[in-house]
Structures are given as C-alpha cells and as structure tokens.
Enzyme design. Structure first.
Site, PDB file in Angstrom:
ATOM      1  N   LEU A  29       0.845  -1.187   0.000  1.00 62.38           N
ATOM      2  CA  LEU A  29       0.000   0.000   0.000  1.00 62.38           C
ATOM      3  C   LEU A  29       0.883   1.239   0.000  1.00 62.38           C
ATOM      4  O   LEU A  29       1.862   1.302   0.743  1.00 62.38           O
ATOM      5  CB  LEU A  29      -0.909   0.017   1.230  1.00 62.38           C
ATOM      6  CG  LEU A  29      -1.968  -1.093   1.334  1.00 62.38           C
ATOM      7  CD1 LEU A  29      -2.640  -1.060   2.699  1.00 62.38           C
ATOM      8  CD2 LEU A  29      -3.000  -0.961   0.232  1.00 62.38           C
TER       9      LEU A  29
ATOM     10  N   ASN B 222       7.484  -0.062  14.416  1.00 58.85           N
ATOM     11  CA  ASN B 222       8.738   0.285  15.100  1.00 58.85           C
ATOM     12  C   ASN B 222       9.480   1.390  14.352  1.00 58.85           C
ATOM     13  O   ASN B 222      10.697   1.377  14.227  1.00 58.85           O
ATOM     14  CB  ASN B 222       9.633  -0.942  15.332  1.00 58.85           C
ATOM     15  CG  ASN B 222      10.098  -1.628  14.073  1.00 58.85           C
ATOM     16  OD1 ASN B 222       9.297  -1.970  13.198  1.00 58.85           O
ATOM     17  ND2 ASN B 222      11.404  -1.863  13.959  1.00 58.85           N
ATOM     18  N   PHE B 223       8.698   2.364  13.868  1.00 57.39           N
ATOM     19  CA  PHE B 223       9.272   3.581  13.300  1.00 57.39           C
ATOM     20  C   PHE B 223       9.765   4.492  14.420  1.00 57.39           C
ATOM     21  O   PHE B 223       9.431   4.314  15.596  1.00 57.39           O
ATOM     22  CB  PHE B 223       8.228   4.342  12.481  1.00 57.39           C
ATOM     23  CG  PHE B 223       7.722   3.607  11.275  1.00 57.39           C
ATOM     24  CD1 PHE B 223       8.594   3.119  10.310  1.00 57.39           C
ATOM     25  CD2 PHE B 223       6.363   3.405  11.103  1.00 57.39           C
ATOM     26  CE1 PHE B 223       8.115   2.452   9.183  1.00 57.39           C
ATOM     27  CE2 PHE B 223       5.869   2.737   9.988  1.00 57.39           C
ATOM     28  CZ  PHE B 223       6.751   2.263   9.031  1.00 57.39           C
TER      29      PHE B 223
ATOM     30  N   THR C  48       0.986   4.576   1.292  1.00 56.99           N
ATOM     31  CA  THR C  48       0.235   5.315   2.317  1.00 56.99           C
ATOM     32  C   THR C  48       0.209   6.817   2.057  1.00 56.99           C
ATOM     33  O   THR C  48      -0.436   7.555   2.801  1.00 56.99           O
ATOM     34  CB  THR C  48       0.818   5.028   3.712  1.00 56.99           C
ATOM     35  OG1 THR C  48       2.212   5.346   3.722  1.00 56.99           O
ATOM     36  CG2 THR C  48       0.623   3.556   4.072  1.00 56.99           C
TER      37      THR C  48
ATOM     38  N   ASP D 283      17.405  -5.908  19.882  1.00 61.24           N
ATOM     39  CA  ASP D 283      16.215  -6.035  19.044  1.00 61.24           C
ATOM     40  C   ASP D 283      15.338  -7.188  19.516  1.00 61.24           C
ATOM     41  O   ASP D 283      14.117  -7.050  19.647  1.00 61.24           O
ATOM     42  CB  ASP D 283      16.612  -6.276  17.583  1.00 61.24           C
ATOM     43  CG  ASP D 283      16.898  -4.994  16.831  1.00 61.24           C
ATOM     44  OD1 ASP D 283      16.206  -4.001  17.064  1.00 61.24           O
ATOM     45  OD2 ASP D 283      17.824  -4.993  16.000  1.00 61.24           O
TER      46      ASP D 283
ATOM     47  N   ARG E 284       2.731  11.333  11.334  1.00 60.61           N
ATOM     48  CA  ARG E 284       2.873  12.053  10.062  1.00 60.61           C
ATOM     49  C   ARG E 284       2.226  11.293   8.910  1.00 60.61           C
ATOM     50  O   ARG E 284       1.750  11.903   7.948  1.00 60.61           O
ATOM     51  CB  ARG E 284       4.357  12.306   9.759  1.00 60.61           C
ATOM     52  CG  ARG E 284       4.990  13.329  10.688  1.00 60.61           C
ATOM     53  CD  ARG E 284       6.312  13.827  10.156  1.00 60.61           C
ATOM     54  NE  ARG E 284       7.339  12.805  10.105  1.00 60.61           N
ATOM     55  CZ  ARG E 284       8.145  12.492  11.121  1.00 60.61           C
ATOM     56  NH1 ARG E 284       8.007  13.114  12.291  1.00 60.61           N
ATOM     57  NH2 ARG E 284       9.072  11.557  10.989  1.00 60.61           N
TER      58      ARG E 284
END
Length: 384
Positions: A78, A102-103, A80, A175, A110
């Site tokens: 997609l 996990n941005f 966005t 991580d 935004r």
C-alpha cells in the site's frame, strides 16, 4: 500449507507496519500463535530487511534474513501517501485488534496513523510501538539501533576483564529482547481488553529493554555502589583446550575450588590456600593461569568428562553450526523445515515456546512482496 489445528490467537488480526528485527520478531510470535498478521509494505521495495543485501531480484527480496522473521504472515503493498490506500488502512484497522510499528516516534502520526487517529476509528485497538529510546524524552528523535542501545545502556562497557577491548555483541540482542517485551505488552493489553473492552497504547524501547536486562546489576549498584559482574567471578572463565574451548562456572557449590582442583588434576587443593571468595578474587590472575595451563594439556571432551564427574557447571564452546546440529536442538525441534515458493525447502529456527495442546507450526511461508494484495483488499472492501 494450512493450519492443522486451532491456535491460541486465532481470530486476532494484527496490522503490521514493522521492519528490520525488533518489530518483525514480535509480530512473528503473534503469527506463530495463530494471529492473522497483515504486513503493510512499500510497493516495489517492501520493508527494509527485504533489501538487506542490496539485490533487486525476487529472491533477493525474499532473502534468509527476511524469511527468518516473517513466516505465517500475509503481505499487502500500500502506498500510504495515496488517499485511497490510506483509506484501505483505516478500513483494515476497523476490522483489526492490534496495530504494531517500530518507526521513530512521530512517523506514524505524520503518515496519518497515530494512536489518537486510529482509536477514533476503533476504540478497542491495541496500538503497540517499539522504538530506540522511548516515545518521549531527550533522545526521542535520535535514530535507534541495536548497537547504539548496547553502547548507551552499559552493556558494551561490561566485560569479564577491563583488559578486554570493548566490542559489539554480534547477535541482535537488543532487538530480540525488546521484541519479546513488545509481545508481552500486546498479550497483556489483549487480556485487559477482554476484561474491560478498552484498547490502549503499548510501547517498548531498545534502551529500556537493555536496562531491564541488567536488573540485578543495576540494583546492586544503586544499593551498594559496587559492580556486580558474573563474568568476572574468579572461578569462572573460558579456557582453550587442545582442540577447542571449555567454559567453566565455578559457583553454586559449597567448595567449588576444591572440586576444580580435583577435576583439573592440579596436584593440590587450592581451596586450602584460597578458602573464600575474597581471597579468590584477590588471586584471580594466579588461579585462572593455573586453570588455563591445565586445560591446554588435553581435549575438550576429556575435561568436560572430568568436570562433570565433580558435578561442576561446564560446557564446550560451540559454533552456531555445531549448535544447530546438536542432539538437544534436534530433540527440542528447534530447527524446522518448510517449503518456500522461491527457495524450496528452507530451514529456520522454530518457536522456543512449547505448547502441549497447540504446538507450533509453519502454516504459511514468509510472503512474497504483495502476495496477498487481492485477498486482503477483497476482505476490507477495496478494489482488486
């Protein structure tokens, strides 16, 4: 491949914006438990781990790094930035239980997918985020990464001996740990929603997870202002043999040094001269040198046998290749083989969580980029 049995999270749908490792290892656990994980990816390139080796072929986009972290998921591409595709995300959220990303903090807002926006669409949504340092605070805009978290939380500074150079831990420790904390948070939030009917935000960070991993050491420091370093104990170490190496943990016994002296055939009971931890710490260099010379005189198997005869904690130091072929690994079914559409039969690490009634299974290989576009768009009422 299809599910052969019901799984614990059947009926839970997860909208997955994650990439690289922290997020994908968390959503893979949810998928392994039966959740329908819908992976939102960029058209053309997909998430970042598809491009870890820089290639552009279809096989490159479905490399071992990617397929190790994304089994049992579906992929939809997609854009966005496109209003139609953005609206498809909103429709998907309406029919879902969990959204995971996990941005860096602020990116989802935004994009138009912040928690305040999505909870208006679906008040029951569990909104889970993983980041480098947290959703607020002095480092909120700093790029987060595993090695940075090792450095900034004291993990990299901790060594068995100060003479050993600082180094990067070669596995993505931060991580994975943060990913597992994220799973815990999501599952607890789902349980709370079952009781209250309400969704909520859940967040973890690499930074916090590494501090939490040092809970014993941190408490010891805040209480005693003393460094607690398990690797620095005087009777513990890694020692070369004639054909490999042995790790010895000289602890959890009434008189481990006496037993070590017997096992290593030192010709004397060193515990007579160094009877307590204080004297052993002061004379660590001498004791370790005696151990080192003894280990260097025979094979790994020989010394493991001698140490185990004294009921001492010890193990051979193995490579990953050796560990994957170890009889215990095979017995625990920790390596599983499944068919991948581009790579044929592939071997991956299985789930470390073992259920008696709903055991782990791979019911869907890691998806090719956009593999499930048509079926997911159809499910949420979009155009094919």
């Amino acid at each position: 491949m299809t599910k052969t049995r019901d799984l614990p999270l059947d009926g839970i749908r997860v909208v997955d914006f994650t990439q690289v490792m922290l997020g994908p290892c968390a959503t893979q656990v949810l998928a392994d438990f039966g959740a329908d994980v819908v992976k939102i990816e960029r058209p053309g390139s997909g998430e970042l781990s598809r491009n870890v080796f820089g290639g552009k072929t279809e096989k490159d986009l479905n490399n071992p790094v990617f397929y190790s972290l994304n089994r049992n998921k579906r992929s939809v591409t997609l854009d966005t930035r496109n209003e139609e595709d953005k609206n498809l995300v909103y429709e998907l959220v309406k029919k879902s239980d969990v959204v995971v990303n996990n941005f860096r903090p602020g990116v989802m807002e935004r994009m138009g997918f912040g928690y305040e926006t999505l909870k208006e669409i679906n008040p029951r949504i569990i909104y889970a985020s993983g980041s480098g340092f947290g959703q607020t605070g002095p480092y909120v805009h700093k790029g987060g990464q595993d090695v940075l978290a090792q450095a900034m939380t004291g993990v990299m500074e901790r060594r068995a001996d100060r003479s050993i150079p600082r180094s990067i831990y070669p596995t993505a420790l931060c991580d994975y740990t943060a990913g597992m904390h994220l799973v815990q948070g999501i599952l607890a939030a789902l349980l709370n929603r079952h009781k209250t009917g309400e969704g909520q935000e859940v967040s973890v960070s690499l930074y916090d997870s590494m501090l939490a991993m040092q809970m014993q050491e941190a408490s010891f420091w805040t209480s005693e202002q003393t460094d607690l370093n398990w690797a620095a104990l005087p009777l513990t170490g890694v020692f070369d043999t004639t054909d490999g190496a042995v790790v010895l943990v000289g602890a959890f016994k009434v008189n481990p040094l006496q037993d070590i002296s017997t096992a290593l055939e030192l010709g004397e009971d060193l515990s007579i001269h160094y009877p307590d931890l204080e004297t052993q710490i002061k004379n660590k260099a001498y004791l370790q040198d005696r151990f080192r010379k003894a280990f260097a005189s025979n094979t790994t198997a020989y010394w493991i046998g001698r140490l185990e005869d004294q009921d001492l904690l010890c193990a051979p130091v193995k490579s990953l290749e050796e560990a994957l072929e170890d009889p215990q690994t095979i017995h625990n079914q920790m390596v599983t083989t499944h068919s991948h559409p581009l790579h044929g039969d592939v071997k991956v690490i299985s789930s470390p969580v073992h259920f008696s009634k709903t055991p782990f299974q791979v019911y869907r290989p890691a998806p090719t980029l956009g593999q499930h576009n048509d079926e997911i768009r159809s499910e949420i009422g979009g155009q094919k």
